[in-house]
Design a protein around this motif. Structure first.
Motif, PDB file in Angstrom:
ATOM      1  N   GLU A  71     -60.027  50.171  60.800  1.00 51.96           N
ATOM      2  CA  GLU A  71     -59.867  49.400  62.032  1.00 51.96           C
ATOM      3  C   GLU A  71     -58.993  50.127  63.052  1.00 51.96           C
ATOM      4  N   LYS A  72     -58.950  49.557  64.243  1.00 50.32           N
ATOM      5  CA  LYS A  72     -58.262  50.191  65.363  1.00 50.32           C
ATOM      6  C   LYS A  72     -56.757  50.293  65.155  1.00 50.32           C
ATOM      7  N   ASN A  73     -56.193  49.426  64.348  1.00 49.29           N
ATOM      8  CA  ASN A  73     -54.750  49.471  64.089  1.00 49.29           C
ATOM      9  C   ASN A  73     -54.394  50.317  62.870  1.00 49.29           C
ATOM     10  N   ARG A  74     -55.324  51.160  62.436  1.00 54.53           N
ATOM     11  CA  ARG A  74     -55.100  51.958  61.225  1.00 54.53           C
ATOM     12  C   ARG A  74     -53.926  52.924  61.372  1.00 54.53           C
ATOM     13  N   PHE A  75     -53.620  53.382  62.589  1.00 49.26           N
ATOM     14  CA  PHE A  75     -52.525  54.333  62.741  1.00 49.26           C
ATOM     15  C   PHE A  75     -51.173  53.693  62.442  1.00 49.26           C
ATOM     16  N   ALA A  76     -51.062  52.394  62.629  1.00 50.92           N
ATOM     17  CA  ALA A  76     -49.838  51.699  62.220  1.00 50.92           C
ATOM     18  C   ALA A  76     -49.713  51.713  60.701  1.00 50.92           C
ATOM     19  N   LEU A  77     -50.835  51.572  60.014  1.00 50.06           N
ATOM     20  CA  LEU A  77     -50.866  51.687  58.552  1.00 50.06           C
ATOM     21  C   LEU A  77     -50.444  53.087  58.132  1.00 50.06           C
ATOM     22  N   TYR A  78     -51.039  54.100  58.754  1.00 50.34           N
ATOM     23  CA  TYR A  78     -50.696  55.485  58.439  1.00 50.34           C
ATOM     24  C   TYR A  78     -49.190  55.720  58.615  1.00 50.34           C
ATOM     25  N   ASP A  79     -48.667  55.260  59.749  1.00 49.45           N
ATOM     26  CA  ASP A  79     -47.256  55.525  60.075  1.00 49.45           C
ATOM     27  C   ASP A  79     -46.314  54.864  59.080  1.00 49.45           C
ATOM     28  N   GLU A  80     -46.618  53.624  58.697  1.00 54.09           N
ATOM     29  CA  GLU A  80     -45.742  52.918  57.753  1.00 54.09           C
ATOM     30  C   GLU A  80     -45.748  53.589  56.386  1.00 54.09           C
ATOM     31  N   VAL A  81     -46.895  54.087  55.968  1.00 52.34           N
ATOM     32  CA  VAL A  81     -46.969  54.754  54.662  1.00 52.34           C
ATOM     33  C   VAL A  81     -46.194  56.080  54.719  1.00 52.34           C
ATOM     34  N   GLN A  82     -46.367  56.848  55.792  1.00 52.31           N
ATOM     35  CA  GLN A  82     -45.598  58.100  55.905  1.00 52.31           C
ATOM     36  C   GLN A  82     -44.110  57.834  55.949  1.00 52.31           C
ATOM     37  N   LEU A  83     -43.702  56.821  56.689  1.00 52.82           N
ATOM     38  CA  LEU A  83     -42.284  56.456  56.768  1.00 52.82           C
ATOM     39  C   LEU A  83     -41.734  56.132  55.379  1.00 52.82           C
ATOM     40  N   PHE A  84     -42.513  55.419  54.601  1.00 52.89           N
ATOM     41  CA  PHE A  84     -42.112  55.068  53.242  1.00 52.89           C
ATOM     42  C   PHE A  84     -41.981  56.314  52.369  1.00 52.89           C
TER      43      PHE A  84
END
Length: 312
Positions: free
Chosen positions: A295-308
């Motif tokens: 989905e269009k908000n996938r980059f927020a998912l990517y960012d949170e996982v990298q931050l973790f």
């Protein structure tokens, strides 16, 4: 950055004579000793989940660009892995083969391969949906092999009863149109389209191509094991194979705001049950459904996982 395609690695599975496929995407500049393994959920393989490029970038690309050695596993019956014999249609009324407690054996084979190939002692693990429950179960069995664990919209135990019965068939067939319509049906009424345009235009054809038998049926359809559905039935009827109390690794629990398969109550319950994780986070991504990674908000998912992954 122009991304190269992952390299496919064939590995002998838990079943003699059957191979699982492990895709590997190397970073241009690597983080020393940092590796990630993706575990897909029901119905579509890793290439269509984590390797599917939208606006020329996939989740695998995103992590490789950040320096990680990125791997993605296809379970038997999916993608470039071999099919179970029962999927030929000769014996469709058997007990499902390939449930969570079985496929963790193939996960272990793949993870041992990665640990040996990279000369590392641990990897980071990301699982989605059914694959997240399998990943959580795996981490509870082999915590020493996992650095950090990401549970993206997992199945968990519910103590009620379902309105539907446990599946009696070993596999299912779906057309691309039916699967994409299922994605769209998860978007709340009156809300704008969340899926990336490539999912609407290209994903279905690529999913069809992932099954070498898809064009032998009329209409053309993808065949995949229904073992996940038997697991979901047990989980939603108080008998889940995945026990979050046994997780002993730092864990990120993440979901889309509009996800109903792993809903708000499920997440609150699971977060509380992860009482033995040395650290834990719970993140909700707005305007996302169960397939937030498409989905269009996938980059927020990517960012949170990298931050973790990058946190101490």
């Amino acid at each position: 950055m122009k991304n190269t395609d992952p390299v496919d690695i064939k590995i002998e599975s838990r079943i003699k004579g059957k191979s699982i496929n492990l895709s590997h995407l190397r970073p241009e500049r690597k983080k020393l000793g940092e590796a990630v393994l993706f575990i897909h959920g029901a119905s579509f393989p890793s290439e269509l989940a984590f390797g599917f490029r939208m606006n020329e970038i996939s989740w695998m690309d995103n992590l490789a660009d950040a320096g990680y050695e990125v791997y993605a596993l296809d379970f038997l019956g999916y993608g470039k892995s071999d099919r179970y014999d029962y999927m030929s249609g000769k014996n469709a009324e058997n007990e499902s083969i390939g449930r969570g407690e079985e496929v963790v054996k193939d996960m272990d084979i793949a993870i041992n391969y990665i640990l040996t190939e990279l000369s590392v002692s641990k990897i980071n693990l990301i699982g989605h949906s059914w694959g997240a429950a399998v990943s959580g179960h795996y981490a509870s069995l082999f915590p020493e092999k996992i650095d950090k664990l990401v549970l993206f919209a997992p199945f968990i135990q519910r103590n009620g009863t379902t309105k539907w019965d446990k599946t009696k068939v070993s596999y299912k067939d779906l057309t691309p149109g039916e699967r994409v319509e299922q994605f769209i049906s998860r978007i709340p009424e009156g809300r704008e389209m969340t899926l990336e345009s490539e999912v609407l235009d290209k994903w279905g054809d690529k999913w069809l191509d992932s099954d070498p038998t898809s064009k032998t049926r009329n209409p053309f359809s993808v065949r995949f094991p229904s073992a996940w559905e038997a697991d979901l039935f047990d989980c939603w009827n108080g008998n889940c194979f995945f026990d979050p109390r046994k997780i002993k690794n730092p864990t990120l629990l993440i979901r889309g705001e509009w996800d109903t398969t792993f809903n708000f109550d499920d997440a609150e319950k699971l977060f509380g049950q992860m009482e033995n994780a040395p650290s834990k986070r719970y993140v909700v991504i707005d305007r996302g459904t169960h397939v937030l990674h498409l989905e269009k908000n996938r980059f927020a998912l990517y960012d949170e996982v990298q931050l973790f992954f990058e946190s101490k």
